[in-house]
Design a protein around this motif. Structure first.
Motif, PDB file in Angstrom:
ATOM      1  N   SER A   1      -6.010   6.599   5.068  1.00  0.00           N
ATOM      2  CA  SER A   1      -6.406   6.076   3.772  1.00  0.00           C
ATOM      3  C   SER A   1      -5.158   5.714   2.982  1.00  0.00           C
ATOM      4  O   SER A   1      -4.178   6.450   2.999  1.00  0.00           O
ATOM      5  N   ALA A   2      -5.203   4.545   2.276  1.00  0.00           N
ATOM      6  CA  ALA A   2      -4.034   4.101   1.524  1.00  0.00           C
ATOM      7  C   ALA A   2      -4.458   3.442   0.223  1.00  0.00           C
ATOM      8  O   ALA A   2      -5.485   2.758   0.155  1.00  0.00           O
ATOM      9  N   PHE A   3      -3.657   3.662  -0.840  1.00  0.00           N
ATOM     10  CA  PHE A   3      -3.862   2.990  -2.126  1.00  0.00           C
ATOM     11  C   PHE A   3      -3.298   1.580  -2.022  1.00  0.00           C
ATOM     12  O   PHE A   3      -2.180   1.387  -1.551  1.00  0.00           O
ATOM     13  N   VAL A   4      -4.036   0.593  -2.512  1.00  0.00           N
ATOM     14  CA  VAL A   4      -3.594  -0.790  -2.500  1.00  0.00           C
ATOM     15  C   VAL A   4      -2.862  -1.092  -3.810  1.00  0.00           C
ATOM     16  O   VAL A   4      -3.313  -0.708  -4.879  1.00  0.00           O
ATOM     17  N   VAL A   5      -1.721  -1.795  -3.711  1.00  0.00           N
ATOM     18  CA  VAL A   5      -0.951  -2.181  -4.886  1.00  0.00           C
ATOM     19  C   VAL A   5      -1.657  -3.328  -5.598  1.00  0.00           C
ATOM     20  O   VAL A   5      -2.107  -4.263  -4.972  1.00  0.00           O
ATOM     21  N   GLY A   6      -1.741  -3.254  -6.899  1.00  0.00           N
ATOM     22  CA  GLY A   6      -2.346  -4.311  -7.696  1.00  0.00           C
ATOM     23  C   GLY A   6      -2.718  -3.821  -9.082  1.00  0.00           C
ATOM     24  O   GLY A   6      -3.733  -4.216  -9.633  1.00  0.00           O
TER      25      GLY A   6
ATOM     26  N   LEU B   1       0.851  -1.190   0.000  1.00  0.00           N
ATOM     27  CA  LEU B   1       0.000   0.000   0.000  1.00  0.00           C
ATOM     28  C   LEU B   1       0.885   1.238   0.000  1.00  0.00           C
ATOM     29  O   LEU B   1       2.060   1.161   0.357  1.00  0.00           O
ATOM     30  N   PHE B   2       0.286   2.388  -0.342  1.00  0.00           N
ATOM     31  CA  PHE B   2       0.942   3.688  -0.238  1.00  0.00           C
ATOM     32  C   PHE B   2      -0.035   4.639   0.439  1.00  0.00           C
ATOM     33  O   PHE B   2      -1.198   4.744   0.021  1.00  0.00           O
TER      34      PHE B   2
END
Length: 130
Positions: A67-72, A53-54
């Motif tokens: 809040s975090a962006f999920v890698v994928g 995540l970022f």
């Protein structure tokens, strides 16, 4: 359709999760899930780890929802880089907290899904798919 240039995907695209960090985070901090931190617990990724995540925001308090962006491969974003990073590289975390080219893997066996799509060598940044 024919597009002349790419760009950063709007915030509403991709998967975002609410997670809990036990340490302060900056915008774009690479994170990994950590079961010892409880449900949806995360910690900062360390050298050689592939971020999962970022963080989307800065938070100086701990144990508060972030809040975090999920890698994928669900979106793209700009990250700080170090070392020699080129178009098409996959990235892992370096000791200084930046992302660097993944090495030591045979062609086609990369572990990281963080893929470089544009490089700005002057500013030591890259646009990546996560």
């Amino acid at each position: 359709m024919n597009f002349n240039k790419g760009g950063i995907v709007p915030d509403s695209y991709g998967l975002t999760l609410t997670v809990y960090a036990k340490e302060a985070v900056e915008v774009g901090t690479p994170l990994v899930f950590d079961a010892t931190q409880g449900d949806y617990g995360v910690r900062k990724a360390t050298k050689g780890e592939v971020p999962q995540l970022f963080s989307k925001l800065k938070e100086s308090e701990v144990n508060v929802p972030i809040s975090a962006f999920v890698v994928g491969y669900s979106r793209n974003l700009e990250v700080k880089t170090s070392g020699s990073v080129a178009l098409g590289n996959t990235l892992v975390l370096a000791a200084d907290g930046t992302l660097t080219a993944e090495t030591g893997v045979e062609s086609g066996t990369a572990k990281s899904k963080i893929l470089v799509v544009a490089v700005d060598t002057a500013n030591h940044t890259a646009e990546v798919l996560i």
